[in-house]
Scaffold this motif. Structure first.
Motif, PDB file in Angstrom:
ATOM      1  N   VAL A  93      -4.846  -2.117   7.299  1.00  0.00           N
ATOM      2  CA  VAL A  93      -6.108  -1.480   6.890  1.00  0.00           C
ATOM      3  C   VAL A  93      -5.867  -0.033   6.479  1.00  0.00           C
ATOM      4  O   VAL A  93      -6.380   0.445   5.448  1.00  0.00           O
ATOM      5  CB  VAL A  93      -7.151  -1.564   8.026  1.00  0.00           C
ATOM      6  N   LEU A  94      -5.085   0.677   7.261  1.00  0.00           N
ATOM      7  CA  LEU A  94      -4.800   2.088   6.954  1.00  0.00           C
ATOM      8  C   LEU A  94      -4.068   2.232   5.623  1.00  0.00           C
ATOM      9  O   LEU A  94      -4.407   3.090   4.791  1.00  0.00           O
ATOM     10  CB  LEU A  94      -3.964   2.712   8.078  1.00  0.00           C
ATOM     11  N   LEU A  95      -3.066   1.397   5.404  1.00  0.00           N
ATOM     12  CA  LEU A  95      -2.262   1.499   4.180  1.00  0.00           C
ATOM     13  C   LEU A  95      -3.011   1.018   2.944  1.00  0.00           C
ATOM     14  O   LEU A  95      -2.615   1.317   1.816  1.00  0.00           O
ATOM     15  CB  LEU A  95      -0.972   0.699   4.341  1.00  0.00           C
ATOM     16  N   SER A  96      -4.090   0.262   3.144  1.00  0.00           N
ATOM     17  CA  SER A  96      -4.845  -0.265   2.000  1.00  0.00           C
ATOM     18  C   SER A  96      -5.909   0.702   1.498  1.00  0.00           C
ATOM     19  O   SER A  96      -6.599   0.420   0.512  1.00  0.00           O
ATOM     20  CB  SER A  96      -5.517  -1.592   2.395  1.00  0.00           C
ATOM     21  N   ARG A  97      -6.061   1.858   2.147  1.00  0.00           N
ATOM     22  CA  ARG A  97      -7.061   2.834   1.694  1.00  0.00           C
ATOM     23  C   ARG A  97      -6.722   3.328   0.282  1.00  0.00           C
ATOM     24  O   ARG A  97      -5.539   3.445  -0.085  1.00  0.00           O
ATOM     25  CB  ARG A  97      -7.093   4.033   2.647  1.00  0.00           C
ATOM     26  N   ASP A  98      -7.774   3.629  -0.457  1.00  0.00           N
ATOM     27  CA  ASP A  98      -7.547   4.134  -1.819  1.00  0.00           C
ATOM     28  C   ASP A  98      -6.807   5.467  -1.785  1.00  0.00           C
ATOM     29  O   ASP A  98      -5.936   5.749  -2.616  1.00  0.00           O
ATOM     30  CB  ASP A  98      -8.892   4.314  -2.546  1.00  0.00           C
ATOM     31  N   THR A  99      -7.175   6.297  -0.821  1.00  0.00           N
ATOM     32  CA  THR A  99      -6.533   7.612  -0.707  1.00  0.00           C
ATOM     33  C   THR A  99      -5.941   7.763   0.689  1.00  0.00           C
ATOM     34  O   THR A  99      -6.629   7.534   1.695  1.00  0.00           O
ATOM     35  CB  THR A  99      -7.567   8.744  -0.937  1.00  0.00           C
ATOM     36  N   LEU A 100      -4.667   8.125   0.734  1.00  0.00           N
ATOM     37  CA  LEU A 100      -3.983   8.340   2.022  1.00  0.00           C
ATOM     38  C   LEU A 100      -3.707   9.833   2.175  1.00  0.00           C
ATOM     39  O   LEU A 100      -2.764  10.386   1.597  1.00  0.00           O
ATOM     40  CB  LEU A 100      -2.671   7.549   2.058  1.00  0.00           C
TER      41      LEU A 100
END
Length: 382
Positions: free
Chosen positions: A102-109
């Motif tokens: 879920v964290l890595l799938s964010r549009d902006t990291l």
């Protein structure tokens, strides 16, 4: 006239005599006894009449009830067990994997997101240094990749986790016999980690792979340990060598290996005492067991059993054992009871030896050879 009276009187007398005869009971001959119906071929009356000694009837012989036959179980082979137990592993590890996906799938990291990823890895017992390294490697690859689909994110994370676990490490158990001498596996670890149970389950794995096995109960400080091994051995037809409680552990190990050589088994598994001694006590006891065994055969594996749920405490114990004996592999038990799958990476980094087996439940066939790819797939889910 007189003749008539005489004849009539005679007839009456004859009738009276005949009636009396008919009324008298007939004498019957006693039935003839068959020899088989008589005690010793003679009755008590016969012996009394003849003066021969009386033959007393022997009491019936008590026949012991037949011992219950124990059906020898045929365990499944070790190969593919982790895949079959994947659902059980996934239930405990899935939260860790899903959080990362879920964290890595964010549009902006941003920085906060990367910090959260690192914290998730640390919380999974991966260790601070490893967590930081994995986070940095992921950050670099994400920057190169640019936009990311869910499938790409999953593959990215899978590659990183596999790289840390080490897919190319030799995790095979050295169980090949040496000519007329069996392979010898010593199992060490603190009581409470599932050490003795692991010995029994390991025996099942090896029997399932077609080996003959002998179990040596060298943990003589707990009578329950020898009883446990005997139960495990009986179920799969493995021999068990044990002695009285308090006997010299090295003596039991020596006798186990000797019997293994004499009976030509493929593998001898020696269960050792698991008391948490001082380093000196451990060195003396475990070192002596190993030296005595090596007078007859090579010790092919020293397997350290660790409880995956104990985290850092387990790592401290692992370091003590690693300093005492030359550990060749780790068995992680109760891995289905923790969400901290990162312990696999930390253990291998700290000890420099591979995780070779994992315990995933209470069942007799819940010990499985560790397969990195199946493990990571279980963490990340489908």
């Amino acid at each position: 006239m007189e003749y008539v009276i005489v004849i009539a009187a005679l007839a009456v007398i004859a009738l009276i005599i005949g009636g009396v005869t008919l009324l008298r009971p007939r004498r019957t001959r006693p039935p003839v006894e068959r020899p088989s119906e008589r005690t010793g071929g003679a009755t008590a009356a016969d012996t009394a009449d003849t003066g021969a000694p009386t033959i007393e009837k022997a009491p019936p012989t008590e026949v012991a009830p037949p011992r219950p036959t124990v059906e020898i179980e045929r365990p499944p082979p070790g190969a593919g067990r982790l895949v079959r137990l994947r659902a059980r592993l996934a239930r405990s590890q899935n939260a860790f994997g899903k959080t990362l996906l879920v964290l890595l799938s964010r549009d902006t990291l941003d920085e906060d997101a990367w910090e959260e990823i690192e914290d998730t890895l640390i919380a999974a017992d991966m260790g601070t240094a490893v967590a930081r390294q994995v986070t940095d490697d992921l950050r670099t690859r994400v920057q190169v990749l640019g936009t990311r689909s869910p499938a790409e994110v999953r593959e990215l994370l899978k590659d990183e986790l596999l790289k840390q676990i080490g897919p190319d490490i030799d995790r095979s158990l050295h169980t090949e016999a040496h000519g007329d001498r069996p392979a010898v596996l010593m199992v060490v670890g603190v009581n409470g980690t599932g050490k003795t149970t692991t010995c029994g389950k390991l025996g099942r794995v090896l029997v399932g792979d077609g080996n003959t096995v002998l179990l040596g109960a060298a943990d003589t400080f707990r009578a329950a340990a020898a009883d446990q091994l005997e139960t495990w051995g009986t179920r799969v037809g493995a021999q068990v060598v044990r002695k009285d409680e308090g006997a010299d552990p090295a003596s039991v190990a020596f006798d186990a290996v000797k019997q293994g050589i004499d009976t030509k088994v493929n593998v001898v598994i020696v269960d050792t005492a698991g008391r948490l001694h001082t380093k000196t006590g451990l060195m003396d006891e475990l070192g002596k067991v190993k030296r005595v065994v090596e007078k007859q055969a090579t010790v092919d594996e020293v397997l350290l059993v660790l409880d995956a749920t104990t985290g850092q405490n387990g790592m401290q114990q692992a370091r003590v054992f690693a300093e005492v004996v030359n550990v060749t592999g780790v068995v992680l038990t109760k891995l289905d009871g923790t969400a901290k799958g990162g312990i696999v990476v930390q253990v291998q980094r700290e000890l420099g030896v591979p995780v070779k087996l994992v315990g995933l439940g209470e069942g007799p066939d819940d010990l499985a050879p560790f397969e990195p790819e199946a493990f990571v797939d279980a963490i990340l889910g489908d």
